[in-house]
Design an enzyme around this catalytic site. Structure first.
Site, PDB file in Angstrom:
ATOM      1  N   ILE A  37       0.984  -0.578   1.271  1.00 58.60           N
ATOM      2  CA  ILE A  37       0.244  -1.233   2.127  1.00 58.60           C
ATOM      3  C   ILE A  37       0.483  -2.448   2.383  1.00 58.60           C
ATOM      4  O   ILE A  37       0.729  -3.170   0.748  1.00 58.60           O
ATOM      5  CB  ILE A  37      -1.913  -0.873   2.111  1.00 58.60           C
ATOM      6  CG1 ILE A  37      -2.122  -1.896   2.601  1.00 58.60           C
ATOM      7  CG2 ILE A  37      -1.574  -1.170   0.725  1.00 58.60           C
ATOM      8  CD1 ILE A  37      -3.687  -1.619   2.826  1.00 58.60           C
ATOM      9  N   CYS A  38       0.318  -2.876   3.186  1.00 59.09           N
ATOM     10  CA  CYS A  38      -0.122  -4.883   3.361  1.00 59.09           C
ATOM     11  C   CYS A  38       1.607  -5.407   2.812  1.00 59.09           C
ATOM     12  O   CYS A  38       2.710  -5.037   3.740  1.00 59.09           O
ATOM     13  CB  CYS A  38      -1.226  -5.676   2.498  1.00 59.09           C
ATOM     14  SG  CYS A  38      -1.016  -7.661   3.081  1.00 59.09           S
ATOM     15  N   HIS A  39       1.678  -5.723   1.397  1.00 57.71           N
ATOM     16  CA  HIS A  39       3.083  -6.444   1.287  1.00 57.71           C
ATOM     17  C   HIS A  39       3.605  -5.098   0.465  1.00 57.71           C
ATOM     18  O   HIS A  39       4.581  -6.038  -0.057  1.00 57.71           O
ATOM     19  CB  HIS A  39       3.284  -7.651  -0.040  1.00 57.71           C
ATOM     20  CG  HIS A  39       1.946  -9.299   1.063  1.00 57.71           C
ATOM     21  ND1 HIS A  39       1.234  -8.840   1.231  1.00 57.71           N
ATOM     22  CD2 HIS A  39       3.599  -9.801   1.423  1.00 57.71           C
ATOM     23  CE1 HIS A  39       1.523 -10.676   2.113  1.00 57.71           C
ATOM     24  NE2 HIS A  39       2.491 -10.772   2.371  1.00 57.71           N
TER      25      HIS A  39
END
Length: 168
Positions: A102-104
């Protein structure tokens, strides 16, 4: 039930660790917090969560896990240059086991050269980097492509957890 490795380093996005970790454990799955150094205390960048690294990446085997989850924030940036981290996610992928990022989080998958031809999502400013790593980028709350489950930001956590629970 599945055994899941959560790859974590300092400055993770608090809720992107806490929500999946708590929900997967609540569903009966076993989870290990894996980082660079066993016993190290790592803190979220919002200051709302902290964890102790239970196992060092150098000491774990991918064969001991059914899945890996990679929370975002600055944590992936702090992990992506470690050869053991890259070897671990590569072996998980070769075994067709679930990889949630998730995200980075997908930065680690890019560094491990695992994104060629894969459809993923991530924190939107990473789009160009991930396309340059060979991925097809979609701006959606959760994208499932084979054994990859990816999401964008904290607001997508429930969709991320939902997709993880479907396969675990």
């Amino acid at each position: 039930m599945s055994k899941i490795a959560f790859l974590l380093a300092d400055q993770f996005e608090d809720s992107e660790m806490k929500v999946p970790y708590d929900e997967l454990k609540k569903a009966g799955h076993e989870a290990d917090i894996v980082g660079l150094k066993q016993g190290e205390k790592v803190s979220g960048k919002q200051g709302k969560a902290s964890y102790t690294i239970e196992k060092a990446i150098a000491d774990v085997k991918s064969s001991d896990y059914d899945a890996v989850v990679i929370p975002g924030g600055s944590s992936p940036e702090n992990l992506r240059l470690d050869a053991n981290v890259l070897k671990f996610v590569t072996e998980i992928n070769e075994s067709k086991k679930t990889i949630g990022a998730i995200c980075h989080g997908p930065q680690i998958l890019a560094s491990a050269d695992l994104l060629q031809g894969r459809t993923i999502t991530a924190y939107p400013p990473l789009k160009d980097d991930l396309i340059n790593a060979g991925a097809h980028f979609e701006d959606r709350e959760a994208v499932v492509d084979g054994n990859f489950i990816t999401s964008r930001t904290p607001k997508d956590e429930l969709a991320f957890v939902r997709e993880l629970l479907k396969v675990l």
